[in-house]
Design a protein around this motif. Structure first.
Motif, mmCIF file in Angstrom:
data_model
loop_
_atom_site.group_PDB
_atom_site.id
_atom_site.type_symbol
_atom_site.label_atom_id
_atom_site.label_comp_id
_atom_site.label_asym_id
_atom_site.label_seq_id
_atom_site.Cartn_x
_atom_site.Cartn_y
_atom_site.Cartn_z
ATOM 1 N N ASP A 1 0.874 -1.172 0.000
ATOM 2 C CA ASP A 1 0.000 0.000 0.000
ATOM 3 C C ASP A 1 0.909 1.218 0.000
ATOM 4 O O ASP A 1 1.688 1.411 0.938
ATOM 5 N N GLY B 1 0.444 4.047 0.727
ATOM 6 C CA GLY B 1 0.209 4.908 1.880
ATOM 7 C C GLY B 1 0.803 4.384 3.177
ATOM 8 O O GLY B 1 0.767 5.067 4.195
ATOM 9 N N ILE B 2 1.310 3.157 3.179
ATOM 10 C CA ILE B 2 1.807 2.515 4.399
ATOM 11 C C ILE B 2 3.314 2.317 4.269
ATOM 12 O O ILE B 2 3.760 1.475 3.488
ATOM 13 N N PRO C 1 -4.992 2.820 -2.847
ATOM 14 C CA PRO C 1 -4.410 1.928 -1.842
ATOM 15 C C PRO C 1 -4.165 0.531 -2.403
ATOM 16 O O PRO C 1 -4.676 0.177 -3.470
ATOM 17 N N GLY C 2 -3.397 -0.261 -1.682
ATOM 18 C CA GLY C 2 -3.112 -1.641 -2.087
ATOM 19 C C GLY C 2 -3.028 -2.551 -0.877
ATOM 20 O O GLY C 2 -3.030 -2.091 0.267
ATOM 21 N N ILE C 3 -2.974 -3.843 -1.134
ATOM 22 C CA ILE C 3 -2.854 -4.824 -0.049
ATOM 23 C C ILE C 3 -1.435 -4.742 0.524
ATOM 24 O O ILE C 3 -0.461 -4.852 -0.212
ATOM 25 N N SER C 4 -1.344 -4.550 1.836
ATOM 26 C CA SER C 4 -0.040 -4.419 2.483
ATOM 27 C C SER C 4 0.488 -5.789 2.930
ATOM 28 O O SER C 4 -0.269 -6.761 3.038
ATOM 29 N N MET D 1 1.418 -7.005 5.766
ATOM 30 C CA MET D 1 0.830 -7.638 6.966
ATOM 31 C C MET D 1 -0.450 -8.386 6.613
ATOM 32 O O MET D 1 -0.767 -9.414 7.214
ATOM 33 N N GLN D 2 -1.189 -7.858 5.636
ATOM 34 C CA GLN D 2 -2.435 -8.512 5.230
ATOM 35 C C GLN D 2 -2.154 -9.790 4.457
ATOM 36 O O GLN D 2 -2.846 -10.798 4.615
#
Lengths: 258, 258
Positions: B82, B84-85, B118-121, B123-124
């Motif tokens: 992501d 954003g992360i 956004p995207g899958i980070s 941790m997910q």
């Protein structure tokens, strides 16, 4: 082998549903979800058996999904957001755990092959809409004290405050829970200033999306409902205004103040 | 108006790239990324101007993206996970902030229309591979002390411990940082037992993915590299074994022990 997919569908915008989520649902004969999600997924579920259980029937939905998969039907249990974050996935594993411990009598569940498909969670949607709120360390806290005693949540709020995490509140209020968000605000105010940027995001990425900017000292439970995510900045989070656009971002580090 | 998209591409598996990410990249003439990501995106960037800057040139990449967009080229700045992360998005807003404060001399940046996807980070991805590790409150902590002083990170680790958050460590080690993960482990061990489940996920969702289960007391920085995410359970997190399959999940609440 019987197959159960646990699938997160993202915050609402169809363009944020991953191709993997779409592909596994396409392979399934049966879809289990809360009715509102099934409506959103109508295009993807044509011709499939859709199993709708109301809100509050979460354990029933997890049981039904395991039962369907165990009976040989390729099944998808779907939720909005990331099904692994405050959602249904953990209930499925709790049921498996209970079966392994002998507290359930469904040995057929143990033969189900489970695959989890993550999705974009609400905090990510909110952060992306306002800039880069999650640019540095952050945490999530559910303010629902139905399953977690309030003193445990209070302890967590103090941990979030003392650790200076950006905080995203899931389940900030409900019809029966109207004071928790105000208490959470007051605890965070012990650690960060009243002008800390806050975003209130309702129905994120959907057609009726509503995003508001406020400050921690002005955050009130009355301004929030159960379709809302609230994110509170840390001590470094900045609110900037560029003409008619405003943004919130959290810098990567603390070096600028060192 | 000139347009800049900040786009998260997810952990690596192409099927976890959202349709929105694909669509906005398709609209762009210019793509700015770290070279390794550009290789992964080769199919999506054919015929586009690709701007590769090496790792460590993050600020340069953000400047270049703003410059390209300001010059009228529809531009995508992309990162894995992501954006954003712990990624590039916040750097773009830091630069805008500096321009608004007069610390930069690029007024043309302020005319750029910015959209974040956004995207899958990581941790997910890790949580989904092992079950439902993020089923209850969690936090993320970057162990890089390049921009954040170690005492601030230590304070955060104590907050994560006292608040009993599931903890995901980003940037757990690097060639130059080899002791931070061990120190982080020792701090968490003050708050949760040595047998707390831990997942070590390397190259998540990619062809060379490697996922290992361990316990907090056995976690060692030597077992981890810079392509790795480490997630540590909270006091309720469970590791269960069903034949040849094993899972880690964090229950939704604390009521079962109440």
């Amino acid at each position: 082998m019987s197959k159960l997919y646990l699938v997160g569908m993202g915050p609402g915008d169809e363009r944020l549903i991953t191709p993997l989520a779409s592909a596994v649902i396409a392979q399934c004969s049966d879809v289990v979800a809360y009715g509102l999600y099934l409506d959103l997924l109508a295009d993807m579920t044509t011709g499939k058996h859709c199993h709708d259980l109301p809100l509050g029937e979460e354990i029933g939905r997890a049981r039904l999904a395991l039962d369907l998969a165990a009976s040989g039907k390729a099944t998808a249990l779907v939720s909005s957001g990331d099904i692994g974050i405050y959602a249904m996935a953990t209930l499925v594993f709790e049921l498996l755990d209970q079966q392994l411990n002998g507290a359930e009598n469904h040995p057929e569940w143990l033969a189900v092959d489970i695959e989890v498909v993550p999705g974009i969670s609400a905090m990510q949607a909110a952060a992306s809409r306002v800039g880069a709120m999650l640019g540095h360390d952050f945490c999530t806290i559910s303010l629902s004290d139905l399953l977690t005693p309030w003193p445990v949540i209070e302890q967590r709020l103090h941990g979030a405050g003392s650790g200076d995490f950006v905080v995203s509140f899931y389940n900030p209020v409900s019809k029966k829970r109207d004071w928790q968000l105000n208490s959470a605000r007051d605890i965070l105010l012990q650690y960060r200033p009243a002008n800390t940027p806050v975003v209130i995001g309702r129905q994120l990425t959907r057609s009726d999306e509503d995003i508001r900017f406020t400050r921690l000292g002005d955050l009130k439970a009355n301004d929030v409902d159960m379709f809302t995510l609230v994110s509170v900045g840390n001590r470094e989070t900045r609110h900037i205004v560029n003409g008619s656009k405003e943004w919130i971002y959290t810098p990567r580090g603390y070096a600028s103040k060192a």
